[in-house]
Design an enzyme around this catalytic site. Sequence first.
Site, PDB file in Angstrom:
ATOM      1  N   GLY A 112       0.832  -1.193   0.000  1.00 20.76           N
ATOM      2  CA  GLY A 112       0.000   0.000   0.000  1.00 20.76           C
ATOM      3  C   GLY A 112       0.867   1.244   0.000  1.00 20.76           C
ATOM      4  CB  CYS A 113       0.379   4.610  -1.431  1.00 22.90           C
ATOM      5  SG  CYS A 113      -1.271   5.023  -0.826  1.00 22.90           S
TER       6      CYS A 113
END
Length: 305
Positions: A112-113
């Site tokens: 995930g970012c």
Amino acid sequence: MKKVFIDGSAGTTGLKIRQRLLERKDITLMILPEDLRKDPQARKTAINESDITFLCLPDDAAIEAVSFCENPDTVIIDTSTAHRTNPDWVYGFEEVVGRDKLAASKRIANPGCHASGFIALIKPLRDAGIISENAHLCCFSLTGYSGGGKKMIAQYEADNRDPLFNAPRQYALTQSHKHLKEMSALCRVPAPAFCPIVGDFYSGMEVSIPLFCDDIKLSADDIRSIYREKYNSAIVHFDDAPSEEGFLSAAAFSERDDMQISVWGNDERILLVARYDNLGKGASGSAVQNMNAVLGLDSATGLKL
């Protein structure tokens, strides 16, 4: 020549992956006709005919797409949240898990970012025993609005948008953000108190974690030494260069695929910072880097550094 398929190529992450791959001459990109883009049988055929498939889909659709795969040689790189803490999948952060694990895997879960920055900052300190397994951490993350996908992009770029969009907006107020599970699992700590904030800029990300020197019994220079040894590649690099006249912009690495690690503060309080593009090292760039590992190519092949 290896065949690559992107399932969900119309989404923000899928489009960015597609743009990067269209510029390459070492792979063949499989593209379904528009009328078959969501057709289950067409997608299933493409997945099984591909050497590598990227899944750029919502979680449920990604799980379904994995069930389509019957070819034991097809490598799946999933950019959704669905498999990031699944022990049967390799977490796709090369600098954290190691290139050999990625190269040998048929199932890779793209990070995930927000989680990418947190994990890059905390995992080396956990591995060194500097931060305990019971540590209560806080994490602040600034992101461009492209992280919210097509709907949020349209909201921010509308001609008559809500005036509240002109200022930064904090979200995930219930402390149940979908990235918390992987942040906790990869770093082996409780989920942090997490404060993500979206701003009026297209892309870029700045993850910050504050620490007190008394809690960790180390100085900022000690942590700099750990990061300097750990992160010395073109993609993830420690940088002790001066700030931008006392500021650190969250957009400094927009349109790039690398990540900058830095340490700030004084003898009492330390600030750990990771800056990168939420669509680059935080999404599409990381996915392409994972593909490079599978193909045995230089990690930076086709990336923008």
